[in-house]
Design a protein around this motif. Structure first.
Motif, mmCIF file in Angstrom:
data_model
loop_
_atom_site.group_PDB
_atom_site.id
_atom_site.type_symbol
_atom_site.label_atom_id
_atom_site.label_comp_id
_atom_site.label_asym_id
_atom_site.label_seq_id
_atom_site.Cartn_x
_atom_site.Cartn_y
_atom_site.Cartn_z
ATOM 1 N N GLU A 6 0.845 -1.197 0.000
ATOM 2 C CA GLU A 6 0.000 0.000 0.000
ATOM 3 C C GLU A 6 0.884 1.252 0.000
ATOM 4 O OE1 GLU A 6 -2.710 0.004 3.296
ATOM 5 O OE2 GLU A 6 -3.622 1.913 2.740
ATOM 6 N N ASP A 8 3.940 1.596 -1.198
ATOM 7 C CA ASP A 8 4.510 1.798 -2.544
ATOM 8 C C ASP A 8 3.497 2.503 -3.446
ATOM 9 O OD1 ASP A 8 6.779 0.341 -1.838
ATOM 10 O OD2 ASP A 8 5.904 -1.560 -2.507
ATOM 11 N N ILE A 9 2.254 2.007 -3.380
ATOM 12 C CA ILE A 9 1.206 2.526 -4.265
ATOM 13 C C ILE A 9 0.930 3.988 -3.944
ATOM 14 C CG2 ILE A 9 -1.242 2.300 -4.887
ATOM 15 C CD1 ILE A 9 -0.859 -0.763 -4.390
ATOM 16 N N HIS A 309 -2.922 -2.492 3.750
ATOM 17 C CA HIS A 309 -3.557 -3.324 2.739
ATOM 18 C C HIS A 309 -2.482 -3.808 1.777
ATOM 19 C CE1 HIS A 309 -7.768 -2.909 3.610
ATOM 20 N NE2 HIS A 309 -7.625 -1.617 3.813
ATOM 21 N N LEU A 310 -2.701 -4.916 1.129
ATOM 22 C CA LEU A 310 -1.826 -5.476 0.091
ATOM 23 C C LEU A 310 -0.420 -5.769 0.606
ATOM 24 C CD1 LEU A 310 -3.037 -2.764 -2.319
ATOM 25 C CD2 LEU A 310 -3.205 -5.111 -3.039
#
Lengths: 311, 311
Positions: A6, A8-9, A309-310
Motif C-alpha cells: 500500500e 509503494d502505491i 492493505h496489500l
C-alpha cells in the motif's frame, strides 16, 4: 518482481499528483473557513468479518470518515456513498445496508446526500465526507514540550478480531468490548471540541505506532508515550491468556478510531477544563521531545509499522 | 424472488435516507455560494472494456464527476480517489493509473487532494469531487415554452462499445470518433458557462431518454425533441450497415457526458451570444410543453429507460 505494498502505491500516486503533505484529511481553504475532505473504502473480503452484519458494514464505512473529521475538529457537512454490489444481492441485504447508513447518518450528524450504485463481484462501499472547520490541525505541528493526548485507549479492535477469527478466546465484559470495537466502532466526535488546541492531530485508524510516527516524522520531533497509560483495560491479561504479543495488540492493531493529538503545555489547563465540561476523558499519555522522528514507548524504540492493505 | 435493479436499490436507499429530490449532484448551501458534491464508482468488470488502458480507466473515473459538475455550472474545487486493487497488481499498472489521474487533474482543472488504497478482487475506482457555484440549476425547473439545449449529439458511445465488443464494424473517422468516445470521453466543461441561464439541467451519462425523462418528470412538463437534431453524424449509416436499432444507439446508450438543459425563451439570445463568445456549439433541439412528464422524439413517445447496472 516484488509485490507492491500500500505504501509503494501511495508513493507512486503522491509523486504523480504532486501531493507532498499526505494527510488522511485534505484541507481546502474556503474563505475564512477550511473545508475538510475525506474518503474511505470498505471492501467485503478484507474489511468485513463474517460476523459483521450488512447494517454494521454500512455503518462502519461511515465511521472512518467521521473519525478523521473529528480528529481535525471539522463538523460534518455532508456525505456521499458509492456502492459496488454483487448481482446476487437480496432486497433484505440492501435494506439492512440502507438501515446502517440511516443509523450512521443520525449517529454522526451527517446527511448522506447522494451516491452511486454499481455492479461488482464483492461488496464495496466508498464513503466520502466533507466538513467545515475554522482551522485544521496539521500532522506537522507538534513541538518539543507539547503533551501527547488521546481520546481513548488501545488494544480492543485487534483483540476483538482475534476473538472473531477464532484465534483467541475471551469471556464477559472484555469479550463484549473487544468484539463491539470491531463490529460497532465508536469514533470520538465529542473529542473534536479540543481540536482548536491541538498543535497536531491524527485519527489512529492505521494503528497507534504508525499514527505517532506520522506526527513525529512530519513534525521532526521524538514522541515518548507511557505504555501503561495507552493500553486498554484487560488487554494485558487477554494477551497473556492467549499467548499473544501485547505490544502488537496495542501498537500495531489499527481501526481504533481514537484521536491522537499534541497540545502545547500552556494550553493544557484549558484542554482539561474543556474536556471536563464536555464530559470526555482527556488521556495524557506522553510528551513531545526534540528529536528526529522517532517514537518510544517507555524506553523502547517502537517499530514504524501498522496495518497495510496489500502487504 | 426477482432480482433487484439499480432503480430498486436507489429506491430503498432514498427512502431510508429521506432523500426526496435525487440528483446526480448534491447541493450543499454554503453562505452565498452552493457547494456541489458528486461521487462516481468505476468497476473493472462492468466499466472497463479490455481495450481500455489503466491510464484511460483512471481518467474516465474522473470524467463522470467533471461532467456532472459542469452540467450544474460548478467549478471543481478538489477531488478524492478511493482505489480497490487486486493483490497481483504490478508497478507498471499502478504507474499508468497514476498517470491517468495526473492527466485528468490537469485536463479538468481539479486538484486530486487525497484518497484511500485497498485490496479488492477487481479494479475499483471511486472518485468524489466538490465544486463551487453561485447557483445550481435543478432538474425540476423546466417550464412550458423553454427551449431544450444540448452540448453535443448522441450515439457515439453505444456505437463505439458495439465496435469494441466485436458486434459491429465501422471504419475511418466514424470508427475513431465512436471508439474514442468510449475510451477517452470528453465532458463538456466549456458548456458550464451557460449554466446561469439554465432553468433545469442534467448530465446525460445515464442515457438521453432517461435524462430527458428526469427533467420532464421532476418539472412536471412534457419534452419534445427533434430526432434529426440529436443524433450524431454517421450513426444512422452505422446502425443500418450493422443491423442495429438507431433509436437504441441515440436514446438508450448512455455515457455521452453531454449536458442536457432547458433555457427560457427570453434568455436564448443571451445564451447564443455566450456560446459564440466561448466558441461552443449550442444545439437547440426541442421544446418544453405543458404536460405530465412525457418525452417525445418527433411524434413518438419515448420509452423511459436507460442503462442500468444490475439490470
Amino acid at each position: 518482481m516484488t509485490r507492491l505494498s500500500e505504501k509503494d502505491i501511495i508513493g507512486i500516486f503522491s509523486s504523480a499528483l504532486g501531493i507532498a503533505d499526505l494527510d488522511d484529511v485534505a484541507e481546502i481553504p474556503l474563505g475564512k473557513k477550511a473545508l475538510a475532505f475525506k474518503c474511505d473504502m470498505l471492501v467485503g473480503m478484507t474489511d468485513v468479518p463474517e460476523q459483521m452484519s450488512p447494517r454494521q458494514a454500512a455503518r462502519k464505512s461511515v465511521v472512518a470518515c467521521a473519525s478523521d473529521l473529528a480528529a481535525k475538529g471539522a463538523k460534518p457537512l455532508a456525505a456521499m456513498v458509492s456502492l459496488g454490489l454483487p448481482r446476487s444481492i437480496t432486497r433484505g441485504y440492501v435494506e439492512e445496508l440502507a438501515r446502517g447508513f440511516q443509523i450512521a447518518s443520525q449517529e454522526f450528524g451527517v446527511k448522506i446526500v447522494g451516491g452511486d450504485t454499481n455492479e461488482a463481484s464483492d461488496l464495496v462501499i466508498d464513503c466520502s465526507m466533507i466538513g467545515l472547520a475554522d482551522r485544521i490541525p496539521p500532522r506537522s505541528g507538534a513541538g518539543p514540550g507539547d503533551i501527547v493526548v488521546m481520546s481513548g485507549l488501545f488494544g480492543y479492535p485487534a483483540s476483538g478480531l482475534a476473538i472473531l477469527m477464532g484465534s483467541a478466546r475471551a469471556t464477559g465484559q472484555f469479550r463484549k468490548q473487544a468484539v463491539d470495537s470491531v463490529l460497532e466502532p465508536r469514533p470520538r466526535q465529542d473529542f473534536a471540541v479540543l481540536a482548536p488546541l491541538f498543535s497536531s492531530s491524527i485519527d489512529s485508524s492505521d494503528g497507534l505506532a504508525t499514527s505517532l510516527y506520522e506526527i513525529a516524522a512530519q513534525s521532526r520531533v521524538d514522541i515518548h508515550v507511557d505504555y501503561e497509560k495507552v493500553k486498554a483495560a484487560g488487554v494485558d491479561e487477554f494477551a497473556q491468556a492467549n499467548g499473544l504479543d501485547l505490544q502488537k495488540l496495542v501498537f500495531y492493531g489499527g481501526e481504533e478510531y481514537e484521536i491522537v493529538a499534541t497540545i502545547p503545555k500552556k494550553s493544557l489547563p484549558k484542554a482539561r477544563a474543556l474536556a471536563k465540561k464536555a464530559g470526555i476523558v482527556l488521556h495524557e499519555v506522553g510528551a513531545v521531545k526534540k528529536g528526529t522522528g522517532r517514537v518510544f514507548a517507555g524506553k523502547s524504540l517502537l517499530e514504524n509499522r501498522g496495518y497495510q492493505h496489500l502487504a
